[in-house]
Design a protein around this motif. Sequence first.
Motif, short mmCIF file in Angstrom:
data_model
loop_
_atom_site.label_atom_id
_atom_site.label_comp_id
_atom_site.label_asym_id
_atom_site.label_seq_id
_atom_site.Cartn_x
_atom_site.Cartn_y
_atom_site.Cartn_z
N VAL A 17 0.86 -1.18 0.00
CA VAL A 17 0.00 0.00 0.00
C VAL A 17 0.90 1.23 0.00
CG1 VAL A 17 -1.70 1.36 1.27
CG2 VAL A 17 -1.90 -1.14 1.20
N SER A 48 0.41 5.14 0.29
CA SER A 48 -0.63 6.12 0.62
C SER A 48 -0.03 7.50 0.82
CB SER A 48 -1.39 5.69 1.88
OG SER A 48 -0.52 5.55 2.98
N VAL A 59 -2.05 -1.13 -3.81
CA VAL A 59 -2.96 0.01 -3.78
C VAL A 59 -2.14 1.30 -3.72
CG1 VAL A 59 -4.77 1.22 -2.51
CG2 VAL A 59 -4.80 -1.28 -2.63
N ASP A 76 -2.95 5.02 -3.00
CA ASP A 76 -4.07 5.76 -2.42
C ASP A 76 -3.69 7.21 -2.17
OD1 ASP A 76 -6.53 6.34 -1.27
OD2 ASP A 76 -5.98 5.59 0.70
N ALA A 77 -4.42 8.13 -2.81
CA ALA A 77 -4.23 9.57 -2.60
C ALA A 77 -2.77 9.98 -2.83
CB ALA A 77 -4.69 9.97 -1.20
N ARG A 135 -6.28 4.89 -6.47
CA ARG A 135 -7.48 5.51 -5.89
C ARG A 135 -7.19 6.95 -5.49
NH1 ARG A 135 -8.58 1.75 -2.04
NH2 ARG A 135 -9.98 0.68 -3.50
N GLU A 136 -7.96 7.88 -6.07
CA GLU A 136 -7.84 9.31 -5.75
C GLU A 136 -6.41 9.80 -5.93
OE1 GLU A 136 -9.59 9.99 -1.92
OE2 GLU A 136 -11.59 9.48 -2.60
N CYS A 137 -5.80 9.41 -7.03
CA CYS A 137 -4.43 9.81 -7.33
C CYS A 137 -4.39 10.87 -8.42
CB CYS A 137 -3.60 8.61 -7.79
SG CYS A 137 -3.29 7.38 -6.49
N CYS A 175 -9.44 9.28 -10.18
CA CYS A 175 -8.09 9.74 -10.49
C CYS A 175 -8.11 10.81 -11.58
CB CYS A 175 -7.21 8.58 -10.96
SG CYS A 175 -6.84 7.36 -9.68
#
Length: 226
Positions: free
Chosen positions: A102, A104, A122, A124-125, A144-146, A166
Motif C-alpha cells: 500500500v 498512501s 494500492v 491511495d491519494a 485511488r484518488e491519485c 483519479c
Amino acid sequence: MPTPTARRRQKEPAAPKVPASLTPARLPEHDLENDGSYRAMLFKSLDLSSRRVRTPEFEGCSLVDTAFAGTEMHRAEFTDVELGRCDLSNMRVRSASVHRAVVSAGRLTGAAWSECAFHDVVFDACRADLTGFRFSAFRTVVFRECTLTEANFQDADLRGARFERCDLTGAQFSNAKMEGTRFADCTLAGIAGVTSLRGAVIRSQDAWGLVHSLAGAMGITIEDAS
C-alpha cells in the motif's frame, strides 16, 4: 457464471502482511546497500535520497515519512510493505517486483518505474504526476484518488488495474494492454494512445472526457456550434 471481466472487478488487492513488532531502522546502520535485506523494519522519517543500489529486498516493512527522492534501484523487491507519506519523487526503479503493498499519500512526481511487476498493490491519494510506468505489468492493482496527470503507461500491461477518482489528464497509454481495465469517476481529458483503451470499462460520465481524443485519433474535426 460471471465473466472474467466481472471477476476482476470484484477482486480487491490482498493486504500487506506487516508484523506487529518492527525493528526501528537507523542510519548509517540500515542505509541502503547492494543486496541489502530489510525485514520486519520500521523506516520512519529517514532520508534515503540519492542512493544507487542493486537488488535490495524489503519484506514486512513499514516506511513512514521517509525520502527516496532521486534514488536509483535495480531489481528491487518489495513484499508486504506499507509506504505512508513517503517522498518517492524522481526515483529511477527498473525491473522491480512489488507484491502486497500500500502506497498512501506519497509523492511520486517524475519517478520512473519501468519494466516492473505490481501485484496486489494500492496507490491511495498519491501525487504521481509525470510518473512513468513504461513496460510494467499490473495485476490486481488499484489507483485511488491519485493525481496522474501526464503519467506514462506506454506499453504497460494494465489488464489487472483499476482507476478510481483519479486525474489522468494528458496521460499516455500508447500500446498498452487494457482489456478489462476499469475507470470510475476519473478525468480522462487529453490522454494519448486513446485507441489502446480497446476493451477497457469506463463509466458513462467519464467517457465524455475521451471525445476529443477519440475524434483526433479518427481524424474527426469537432466544430463548436455557431
